[in-house]
Design a protein around this motif. Structure first.
Motif, PDB file in Angstrom:
ATOM      1  N   THR A  80     -61.943  18.688  -0.517  1.00 54.43           N
ATOM      2  CA  THR A  80     -60.732  17.962  -0.135  1.00 54.43           C
ATOM      3  C   THR A  80     -59.540  18.513  -0.933  1.00 54.43           C
ATOM      4  N   VAL A  81     -58.375  18.341  -0.348  1.00 55.81           N
ATOM      5  CA  VAL A  81     -57.147  18.854  -0.979  1.00 55.81           C
ATOM      6  C   VAL A  81     -56.195  17.682  -1.168  1.00 55.81           C
ATOM      7  N   LYS A  82     -55.498  17.633  -2.311  1.00 52.89           N
ATOM      8  CA  LYS A  82     -54.485  16.588  -2.513  1.00 52.89           C
ATOM      9  C   LYS A  82     -53.240  16.988  -1.741  1.00 52.89           C
ATOM     10  N   ARG A  83     -52.879  16.145  -0.766  1.00 52.05           N
ATOM     11  CA  ARG A  83     -51.801  16.502   0.148  1.00 52.05           C
ATOM     12  C   ARG A  83     -50.461  16.702  -0.556  1.00 52.05           C
ATOM     13  N   ALA A  84     -50.197  15.880  -1.578  1.00 54.59           N
ATOM     14  CA  ALA A  84     -48.887  15.971  -2.240  1.00 54.59           C
ATOM     15  C   ALA A  84     -48.688  17.334  -2.895  1.00 54.59           C
ATOM     16  N   LEU A  85     -49.761  17.891  -3.459  1.00 53.77           N
ATOM     17  CA  LEU A  85     -49.655  19.208  -4.116  1.00 53.77           C
ATOM     18  C   LEU A  85     -49.300  20.281  -3.095  1.00 53.77           C
ATOM     19  N   LEU A  86     -49.905  20.176  -1.923  1.00 55.39           N
ATOM     20  CA  LEU A  86     -49.636  21.154  -0.868  1.00 55.39           C
ATOM     21  C   LEU A  86     -48.205  21.005  -0.345  1.00 55.39           C
ATOM     22  N   ILE A  87     -47.756  19.774  -0.172  1.00 56.46           N
ATOM     23  CA  ILE A  87     -46.376  19.553   0.294  1.00 56.46           C
ATOM     24  C   ILE A  87     -45.388  20.140  -0.731  1.00 56.46           C
ATOM     25  N   ALA A  88     -45.674  19.916  -2.016  1.00 60.97           N
ATOM     26  CA  ALA A  88     -44.770  20.435  -3.062  1.00 60.97           C
ATOM     27  C   ALA A  88     -44.688  21.957  -2.983  1.00 60.97           C
ATOM     28  N   GLU A  89     -45.794  22.592  -2.716  1.00 59.36           N
ATOM     29  CA  GLU A  89     -45.825  24.061  -2.630  1.00 59.36           C
ATOM     30  C   GLU A  89     -45.088  24.556  -1.384  1.00 59.36           C
ATOM     31  N   ILE A  90     -45.201  23.812  -0.290  1.00 61.90           N
ATOM     32  CA  ILE A  90     -44.498  24.204   0.941  1.00 61.90           C
ATOM     33  C   ILE A  90     -42.991  24.092   0.728  1.00 61.90           C
ATOM     34  N   VAL A  91     -42.573  23.002   0.130  1.00 65.71           N
ATOM     35  CA  VAL A  91     -41.146  22.760  -0.098  1.00 65.71           C
ATOM     36  C   VAL A  91     -40.571  23.853  -1.021  1.00 65.71           C
ATOM     37  N   ARG A  92     -41.364  24.226  -2.029  1.00 62.66           N
ATOM     38  CA  ARG A  92     -40.919  25.283  -2.948  1.00 62.66           C
ATOM     39  C   ARG A  92     -40.772  26.617  -2.207  1.00 62.66           C
ATOM     40  N   ALA A  93     -41.791  26.952  -1.425  1.00 63.83           N
ATOM     41  CA  ALA A  93     -41.763  28.230  -0.699  1.00 63.83           C
ATOM     42  C   ALA A  93     -40.662  28.214   0.360  1.00 63.83           C
ATOM     43  N   TYR A  94     -40.456  27.063   0.984  1.00 64.61           N
ATOM     44  CA  TYR A  94     -39.416  26.998   2.018  1.00 64.61           C
ATOM     45  C   TYR A  94     -38.048  27.281   1.409  1.00 64.61           C
ATOM     46  N   GLU A  95     -37.812  26.691   0.246  1.00 64.73           N
ATOM     47  CA  GLU A  95     -36.512  26.892  -0.401  1.00 64.73           C
ATOM     48  C   GLU A  95     -36.293  28.375  -0.721  1.00 64.73           C
ATOM     49  N   GLU A  96     -37.355  29.014  -1.200  1.00 62.00           N
ATOM     50  CA  GLU A  96     -37.252  30.443  -1.548  1.00 62.00           C
ATOM     51  C   GLU A  96     -36.995  31.292  -0.295  1.00 62.00           C
ATOM     52  N   TYR A  97     -37.748  31.049   0.765  1.00 62.69           N
ATOM     53  CA  TYR A  97     -37.614  31.857   1.979  1.00 62.69           C
ATOM     54  C   TYR A  97     -36.312  31.551   2.726  1.00 62.69           C
ATOM     55  N   TYR A  98     -35.871  30.312   2.649  1.00 60.22           N
ATOM     56  CA  TYR A  98     -34.618  29.928   3.306  1.00 60.22           C
ATOM     57  C   TYR A  98     -33.453  30.699   2.664  1.00 60.22           C
ATOM     58  N   ALA A  99     -33.513  30.855   1.341  1.00 60.92           N
ATOM     59  CA  ALA A  99     -32.453  31.599   0.643  1.00 60.92           C
ATOM     60  C   ALA A  99     -32.432  33.043   1.144  1.00 60.92           C
ATOM     61  N   LYS A 100     -33.629  33.615   1.342  1.00 61.36           N
ATOM     62  CA  LYS A 100     -33.706  35.001   1.850  1.00 61.36           C
ATOM     63  C   LYS A 100     -33.160  35.061   3.270  1.00 61.36           C
ATOM     64  N   PHE A 101     -33.481  34.073   4.069  1.00 66.74           N
ATOM     65  CA  PHE A 101     -32.980  34.032   5.450  1.00 66.74           C
ATOM     66  C   PHE A 101     -31.449  33.985   5.441  1.00 66.74           C
ATOM     67  N   LEU A 102     -30.881  33.151   4.581  1.00 61.70           N
ATOM     68  CA  LEU A 102     -29.421  33.001   4.549  1.00 61.70           C
ATOM     69  C   LEU A 102     -28.695  34.263   4.102  1.00 61.70           C
ATOM     70  N   GLU A 103     -29.385  35.041   3.246  1.00 60.67           N
ATOM     71  CA  GLU A 103     -28.742  36.283   2.744  1.00 60.67           C
ATOM     72  C   GLU A 103     -28.303  37.179   3.886  1.00 60.67           C
ATOM     73  N   THR A 104     -29.139  37.266   4.934  1.00 64.57           N
ATOM     74  CA  THR A 104     -28.838  38.174   6.044  1.00 64.57           C
ATOM     75  C   THR A 104     -28.637  37.424   7.356  1.00 64.57           C
ATOM     76  N   GLU A 105     -28.871  36.130   7.335  1.00 66.52           N
ATOM     77  CA  GLU A 105     -28.873  35.282   8.543  1.00 66.52           C
ATOM     78  C   GLU A 105     -29.838  35.808   9.600  1.00 66.52           C
ATOM     79  N   ASP A 106     -30.889  36.462   9.132  1.00 65.42           N
ATOM     80  CA  ASP A 106     -31.988  36.812  10.037  1.00 65.42           C
ATOM     81  C   ASP A 106     -33.254  37.001   9.192  1.00 65.42           C
TER      82      ASP A 106
END
Ligand code: BTN
Length: 319
Positions: free
Chosen positions: A233-259
């Motif tokens: 079993t996996v603790k859902r909150a830990l996974l959500i925290a990791e997704i939110v962290r990765a999303y923030e990082e990748y979103y910044a990369k997306f914004l740099e070039t807007e693609d």
């Protein structure tokens, strides 16, 4: 205050004295003691040792705003968290919050959904207590035509988080399904509210089958869960925290070039269709072609049998 106490206990990794908690939070010992009592009631295992203080030994698999926020280290994603024990759909709730002016990065999470929505008007099975149903509200300052790329940003973030938390070799099925061993583990549904040249908000909903032991007859052959794949079993909150962290990082990369120029490689490395035949649903006939990878704007590049290459848009391919 509960979030702060949880954060301090987690980040210290050992004992934190009642005195330290009181001083940091500017509250009385009784107030701290009360919160510790509440945490125990919620299922946290908090050890209290005289002259040493409190130590967190284990956390329950619960999705509360306090639990989630105590695990987040983000700048904007998940700074506001709205949790539901049950709701219709986290995408619907996020859209209501979007209309009400909730800030960029607001996160909506539910323990169960009564009308979970999938793509193409399908339903998304959303049983209580075992899976992740989450939606991020975004207010990107980009032209509306670029918004669909945010779904691929979410696919990269979810895939990275899943790999990090479970070690599973998860893959992306173009454009935005997360699969493992050929079965669907997670899906993403992006919806938006726009003017002709302006985005009011985008909501990106992610559903992940986490601790599901059994699916309904209709989907049991094509769906899987982290539990079925790993046996644990996996603790859902830990996974959500990791997704939110990765999303923030990748979103910044997306914004740099807007693609997706800076994410294309990450995406293509995980692309399950890469170098495989996919069926293209053309206007007059259906044909197969070899998928090569995505473009910087998220279309799938395919090579036909005669060697010509073309770009395929979502909806034109059955894989
Ligand atoms: C798909 O069909 O693959 C997309 C599934 C998306 C499901 C998630 S669960 C959280 C959010 N709320 C919904 O109603 N749908 C999305």
């Amino acid at each position: 205050m509960k979030t702060e106490i949880l954060k301090m206990l987690r980040e210290s990794g050992g004992y934190v004295s009642g005195q330290q908690l009181c001083e940091k939070l500017g509250v009385s010992r009784t107030a701290v003691w009360k919160v510790i009592g509440q945490l125990k009631e919620e299922g946290y295992h908090v050890e209290a040792v005289r002259n040493r203080g409190y130590r967190i030994v284990d956390s329950p698999d619960i999705l509360t705003a306090e639990e989630l926020k105590s695990l987040f280290h983000t700048k904007w994603a998940g700074q506001q968290v709205v949790c539901y024990k049950e709701t219709d759909s986290t995408n619907i709730r996020a859209k209501v919050l979007g209309e009400d002016g909730a800030p960029h990065g607001t996160l909506v999470v539910a323990d169960m959904q009564k009308s979970g929505k999938g793509r193409r008007g399908r339903a998304w099975e959303s049983k209580p207590g075992i899976s992740i149903y989450m939606t991020l509200l975004l207010r990107p300052d980009i032209p509306p035509v670029k918004a669909p790329m945010l779904t691929l940003v979410a696919a990269c973030a979810a895939a990275e988080a899943l790999k990090k938390c479970t070690g599973l070799d998860v893959q992306i099925k173009w454009p935005n399904d997360i699969v493992v061993h050929g079965k669907k583990l997670a899906g993403i549904l992006t919806e938006m509210s726009t003017e002709i040249d302006y985005i009011n908000y985008v909501v990106t909903g992610i559903g992940i089958n986490v601790n599901t032991e059994q699916f309904s007859k209709e989907i049991e052959n094509k769906a899987t869960s982290l539990f079925l794949e790993t046996g644990s079993t996996v603790k859902r909150a830990l996974l959500i925290a990791e997704i939110v962290r990765a999303y923030e990082e990748y979103y910044a990369k997306f914004l740099e070039t807007e693609d997706l120029s800076l994410l294309k490689e990450v995406y293509n490395e995980r692309l399950v269709n890469r170098d495989r035949e996919v069926r293209i649903l053309g206007n007059d006939k259906t044909y197969t072609a070899r998928a090569l990878g995505i473009t910087a704007t998220g279309e799938l590049i395919v090579r036909r049998q005669d060697g010509t290459e073309e770009k395929i848009y979502a909806g034109e391919v059955s894989v």
